[in-house]
Design an enzyme around this catalytic site. Structure first.
Site, PDB file in Angstrom:
ATOM      1  N   GLU A   1       0.783  -1.239  -0.129  1.00  0.00           N
ATOM      2  CA  GLU A   1       0.115   0.107   0.169  1.00  0.00           C
ATOM      3  C   GLU A   1       0.862   1.242  -0.053  1.00  0.00           C
ATOM      4  O   GLU A   1       1.815   1.331   0.934  1.00  0.00           O
ATOM      5  CB  GLU A   1      -0.758  -0.036   1.136  1.00  0.00           C
TER       6      GLU A   1
ATOM      7  N   ARG B   1       5.688 -12.517   9.629  1.00  0.00           N
ATOM      8  CA  ARG B   1       6.212 -11.309   9.217  1.00  0.00           C
ATOM      9  C   ARG B   1       7.633 -11.173   9.850  1.00  0.00           C
ATOM     10  O   ARG B   1       7.903 -11.998  11.033  1.00  0.00           O
ATOM     11  CB  ARG B   1       5.413 -10.387   9.456  1.00  0.00           C
TER      12      ARG B   1
ATOM     13  N   LYS C   1       4.881   0.733   9.027  1.00  0.00           N
ATOM     14  CA  LYS C   1       4.878   2.116   8.341  1.00  0.00           C
ATOM     15  C   LYS C   1       4.107   2.979   9.198  1.00  0.00           C
ATOM     16  O   LYS C   1       4.536   4.263   9.211  1.00  0.00           O
ATOM     17  CB  LYS C   1       4.060   1.861   7.070  1.00  0.00           C
TER      18      LYS C   1
HETATM   19  P1  ATP Z   1       2.753  -2.031   7.670  1.00  0.00           P
HETATM   20  O1  ATP Z   1       2.337  -2.439   8.859  1.00  0.00           O
HETATM   21  O2  ATP Z   1       4.408  -1.455   7.907  1.00  0.00           O
HETATM   22  O3  ATP Z   1       2.073  -0.994   6.865  1.00  0.00           O
HETATM   23  P2  ATP Z   1       1.688  -3.653   5.657  1.00  0.00           P
HETATM   24  O4  ATP Z   1       1.563  -4.984   5.919  1.00  0.00           O
HETATM   25  O5  ATP Z   1       0.279  -2.710   6.117  1.00  0.00           O
HETATM   26  O6  ATP Z   1       2.877  -3.272   6.955  1.00  0.00           O
HETATM   27  P3  ATP Z   1       1.768  -3.287   2.891  1.00  0.00           P
HETATM   28  O7  ATP Z   1       2.263  -2.178   2.181  1.00  0.00           O
HETATM   29  O8  ATP Z   1       0.417  -3.835   3.004  1.00  0.00           O
HETATM   30  O9  ATP Z   1       2.160  -3.327   4.362  1.00  0.00           O
HETATM   31  O10 ATP Z   1       2.846  -4.539   2.642  1.00  0.00           O
HETATM   32  C1  ATP Z   1       3.013  -5.032   1.380  1.00  0.00           C
HETATM   33  C2  ATP Z   1       3.578  -6.539   1.686  1.00  0.00           C
HETATM   34  O11 ATP Z   1       4.708  -6.625   2.395  1.00  0.00           O
HETATM   35  C3  ATP Z   1       2.504  -7.689   1.991  1.00  0.00           C
HETATM   36  O12 ATP Z   1       2.339  -8.485   1.348  1.00  0.00           O
HETATM   37  C4  ATP Z   1       2.926  -7.618   3.338  1.00  0.00           C
HETATM   38  O13 ATP Z   1       2.413  -8.873   3.924  1.00  0.00           O
HETATM   39  C5  ATP Z   1       4.342  -7.580   3.505  1.00  0.00           C
HETATM   40  N1  ATP Z   1       4.883  -6.994   4.479  1.00  0.00           N
HETATM   41  C6  ATP Z   1       4.666  -6.014   5.330  1.00  0.00           C
HETATM   42  N2  ATP Z   1       5.516  -5.941   6.592  1.00  0.00           N
HETATM   43  C7  ATP Z   1       6.046  -7.041   6.559  1.00  0.00           C
HETATM   44  C8  ATP Z   1       7.039  -7.752   7.344  1.00  0.00           C
HETATM   45  N3  ATP Z   1       7.205  -7.120   8.689  1.00  0.00           N
HETATM   46  N4  ATP Z   1       7.704  -8.733   7.150  1.00  0.00           N
HETATM   47  C9  ATP Z   1       7.229  -9.620   6.063  1.00  0.00           C
HETATM   48  N5  ATP Z   1       6.235  -9.168   5.153  1.00  0.00           N
HETATM   49  C10 ATP Z   1       5.817  -7.773   5.415  1.00  0.00           C
HETATM   50 MG    MG Z   2      -1.293  -2.259   5.276  1.00  0.00          MG
END
Ligand code: ATP
Ligand code: MG
Length: 808
Positions: free
Chosen positions: A71, A300, A310
């Site tokens: 995102e 994760r 983020k």
């Molecule tokens: P954040 O909590 O940092 O916003 P998010 O999962 O909401 O993380 P996205 O931009 O939706 O962020 O994530 C893009 C991809 O990266 C998704 O497939 C998510 O599962 C993966 N991802 C995000 N954070 C991690 C992590 N800490 N370890 C492994 N994969 C991750």
């Molecule tokens: Mg997200």
């Protein structure tokens, strides 16, 4: 001295000798069960690779198609790197494809700046996507599919507000209740949904929900939201839409549109999978090959001493706690890049930590290991002085100058190349590398002592010149002209090798040393009332040496050039560098396993600031317990009377209540209170110096367990100290360290006899002298064997064998 925080150079305790310019293999440990303790990569395939290979073998898919679906609401971080390496890696290994899809369904938080950052970082990590896609391009298709579900009686417009919806949903133990609007007719739903889209209603007035089952055991299936009203401008679609799809509604169908075969996401979406499948099934969607994407979840990445979310990172940026998304302390890819970390190191790290099905935290040292491993063969060695101390070489000609040829690489790196290194009458050395009153085992310069200047001569310190305020202004030394590239002459003891720079030709530099961003391993754990993760920031995460000096060969260094500053760590030229001023970041220290084995010099504490009011300062208390509370006095009494501790030790422990508590916890695993107190006071307190107890990577019982290993005579005290040094790094249980490093005592005579025989061959004179009556030489032989076995041999056994052999 121009620095904001006094901190000894990271490797200042290391003995440096020319043969030791190499990184020892570092054994690793981590909280993550997926990382083998020796830092090697996990053996075999991970579960996703197995699934993909099965699917290909069984003909379920002809090609693997994955996607990385960020995102665009922030900069990617190290956790995303894991997902990127995983998604792109799976496709690459199997001749497949990977899309970069922006999951941009939320107008409020998304921005083109983040899209650009994500693209830049994926490329920088070394990956190329097949197609660049945007969920926001699917808004029309998603809308049509929603209409289809409504028409099929499988979705309805609900007028309940957010709170009511939550209320009606029930709990994990109680079923939910159906909304009074659930029974609306298809016509009414179609009409209301069209009017939602047309902008007739304000934000939050209505939502579109799937009609599934309000009593479903999986809460995600209790009539989940599909659309909500948001009169907001989308960074790509502008004002074309005022209803926006929920993640769950958009995600699976986006995968289907793109023919994704393996939709990989993190564990928290496990319960969403049923919904993902329900939508695809009830829409009758099959991708162009007549198949459906399947979602798989993996754990994760959580990294110690930082946050990977983020939402949290944005708070650090917006709150001014860091200099920006690319602040070198940030766990963002941009931050790591600016810190000087290479893409190869990040990829290596992502592979090393593996793919698991259970959430875990990974120790920061695993990342550092990958970084060092990569830079060891990539970063040329040069000299830099962070905190310069002037050294005048009195017997070097006033106008003398010569240029030495200095190798960039140590012997164990198969690379060649040298640079000119000017030598002159005045040089600067690290202030830390001189001690007026050297502690035991100090292997650097001191009055009357000699050291070698790296790549240059041996010098001897003759005189210490003090400034008016008593600080050391200059050292006056003598050099030994015939020691360039050759050993020390007979009789000259050289205490170590230190780094230096030539005074007139060195280049000024600002050197930024970074430390952990947070004080505690998990900054989000066990927060007190009103405390946030921001309260856990490490106030000392940045130390600036504004007046460092680097050798002249760095004159042409450009941003992102990386070096090893010998004895100090790996460094990178920061883009803040200007023609007249280098700015340099420390990437990572050189941590050597043997560093800890040498006694640290006492930290010279600055005198306490004068009291604010001019009243004379009270005389130091003559009674060490003068300002002790009742509780502390009672503790002293208990320690002495009940545990049998020395009075002095009891006073020290009671003087620091957290330490006393730690001591008592250690006693849960140890039967000898005095031995435990000795370890806490002498080993632990010295290691801790000024750092708080809670930063220790291990708890009291682990220290107690170590003490007990000594009490039980499972290991000797010298071995215990080595184990302790290991524990200080990664906090592993002592028994594990003993096992893993094979530190059990050597008690087999046939392991010791060859060592003794070897010694006797090497020192026939000493054997002769012993046999002629100099029996004091026994100690020499025993000591040599103990050294050779790094203290592991049983000394009594060694003594017996030495005696036997020498008697022959
Ligand atoms: P954040 O909590 O940092 O916003 P998010 O999962 O909401 O993380 P996205 O931009 O939706 O962020 O994530 C893009 C991809 O990266 C998704 O497939 C998510 O599962 C993966 N991802 C995000 N954070 C991690 C992590 N800490 N370890 C492994 N994969 C991750
Ligand atoms: Mg997200």
């Amino acid at each position: 001295m121009q620095m904001e925080r006094v901190q000894p150079a990271p490797t200042s305790l290391a003995v440096m000798c020319p043969v030791s310019f190499r990184l020892p293999t570092i054994s690793l440990s981590t909280h993550s069960p997926s990382v083998p303790a020796d830092g090697t990569r996990p053996e075999g395939k991970n579960f996703l690779e197995e699934i993909v290979e099965d699917d290909l073998a069984a003909g379920r898919h002809k090609t693997v198609v994955t996607r990385f679906p960020p995102e665009p609401n922030g900069y990617p971080h190290i956790g995303h790197a894991k997902s990127i390496v995983l998604n792109f890696g799976l496709a690459q290994q199997h001749g497949g494809r990977t899309n970069l899809r922006f999951d941009d369904t939320n107008p409020e938080t998304e921005d083109i700046e983040y899209v650009e950052a994500i693209k830049r970082d994926v490329r920088w990590l070394g990956f190329a996507w097949d197609e660049e896609r945007y969920a926001s391009d699917y808004f029309e298709q998603l809308y049509d599919w929603a209409v289809q579900l409504i028409t099929d009686g499988k979705a309805y417009v609900d007028d309940l507000n957010e709170e009511e919806i939550r209320d009606y949903r029930g709990t994990v133990t109680e079923p939910g209740r159906e909304s009074p609007y659930r029974a609306r007719s298809v016509e009414e739903n179609l009409d209301l949904f069209a009017r939602m889209r047309a902008g007739e209603f304000p934000d939050g007035a209505r939502v579109l929900r799937a009609k599934i089952d309000m009593a479903h055991p999986n809460m995600k299936m209790r009539d989940p939201l599909m659309y909500r009203i948001r009169h907001a401008t989308h960074y790509r679609r502008g004002d074309a839409w005022c209803i926006y799809p929920m993640y769950d509604w958009a995600h699976g169908q986006s995968d289907a549109i793109e023919d994704i075969t393996h939709s990989i996401c993190t564990l928290e979406f496990e319960n969403n999978r049923a919904l993902y499948d329900w939508f695809l099934e009830n829409l009758g969607i099959e991708d162009t090959r007549g198949a459906r994407p399947h979602q798989y979840e993996f754990a994760r990445l959580n990294l110690d001493y930082t946050v990977v979310s983020k939402r949290k990172l944005i708070q650090l940026v917006d709150g001014g706690h860091v200099a920006g998304w690319d602040d070198p302390r940030m766990p963002t890819i941009a931050g790591l890049r600016r810190r000087g970390v290479t893409p190869a190191a990040i990829r290596d790290f992502a592979e090393r930590i593996g793919v698991a099905k259970a959430n875990s935290r990974v120790d920061y040292s695993v990342l550092e290991y990958s970084i060092r491993n990569d830079l060891n063969t990539e970063a040329p060695r040069v000299l830099a002085v962070l905190d310069p101390l002037k050294v005048t070489i009195t017997n070097y000609p006033e106008d003398g100058a010569e240029t030495l040829d200095a190798a960039y690489w140590p012997h164990d790196i198969p690379k060649e190349g040298t640079r000119p290194l000017p030598f002159e009458r005045t040089v600067y050395i690290e202030r830390d590398d001189f001690a007026e009153d050297p502690p035991k085992k100090y292997r650097r310069l001191a009055p009357g002592r000699s050291v070698r200047l790296r790549h240059a001569y041996i010098i001897t310190c003759d005189e210490v010149v003090k400034a008016a305020d008593g600080t050391i202004a200059e050292l006056r030394c003598r050099y030994h002209p015939d020691t360039l590239g050759s050993d020390a002459p007979e009789g000259l003891k050289v205490w170590g090798v230190i780094h230096w720079v030539p005074a007139t030709r060195a280049l000024p530099a600002e050197v930024r040393l970074y430390d952990r961003l947070f004080r505690t391993p998990d900054p989000e754990a066990e927060l007190a009332d009103g405390e946030t993760f921001l309260d856990r920031l490490n106030p000392d995460s940045l130390t600036v040496h504004a007046h460092a000096l680097v050798e002249p060969s760095l004159a042409k260094a450009a941003a992102y050039d990386r070096f090893q500053f010998e004895r100090q760590g790996y460094f990178v030229v920061d883009p803040d560098t200007r023609p007249d001023r280098l700015v340099i970041n420390r990437i990572v220290t050189l941590r050597d396993t043997w560093t800890k084995q040498i006694t640290a010099p006492p930290v010279q504490k600055a005198p306490p600031p004068p009291p604010a009011d001019p009243a004379p300062r009270p005389a130091p208390p003559s009674d060490p317990m003068e300002d002790y509370t009742e509780e502390q006095r009672a503790l002293v009494a208990r320690y002495v009377d009940q545990l049998g501790l020395d009075q002095g030790d009891a006073v020290i422990l009671a003087g620091d209540l957290p330490l006393a508590q730690f001591f008592e916890e250690a006693l849960n695993a140890s039967t000898d209170p005095q031995a435990t107190a000795n370890w806490v006071i002498h080993e632990l307190m010295r290691e801790l110096k000024d750092t708080p107890l809670e930063t220790l990577p291990f708890d009291g019982p682990k220290l107690g367990a170590l003490v007990q290993l000594v009490t039980d005579e499972t290991i000797s005290t010298p071995i215990a100290k080595r184990v302790f040094a290991e524990m200080m790094k990664y906090g592993e249980p002592p028994a594990d360290i003993v096992e893993k490093q094979g530190l059990r005592p050597i008690t087999e005579a046939d392991q010791i006899e060859p060592l003794v025989q070897g010694l006797m061959q090497n020192f026939p004179d000493k054997v002769g002298a012993y046999r002629a009556g100099k029996t004091g030489l026994l100690g020499f032989f025993v000591g040599q064997v103990m050294r050779a076995t790094q203290g592991q041999a049983d000394p009594q056994l060694v003594q017996r064998i030495v005696r036997e052999k020498l008697a022959l």
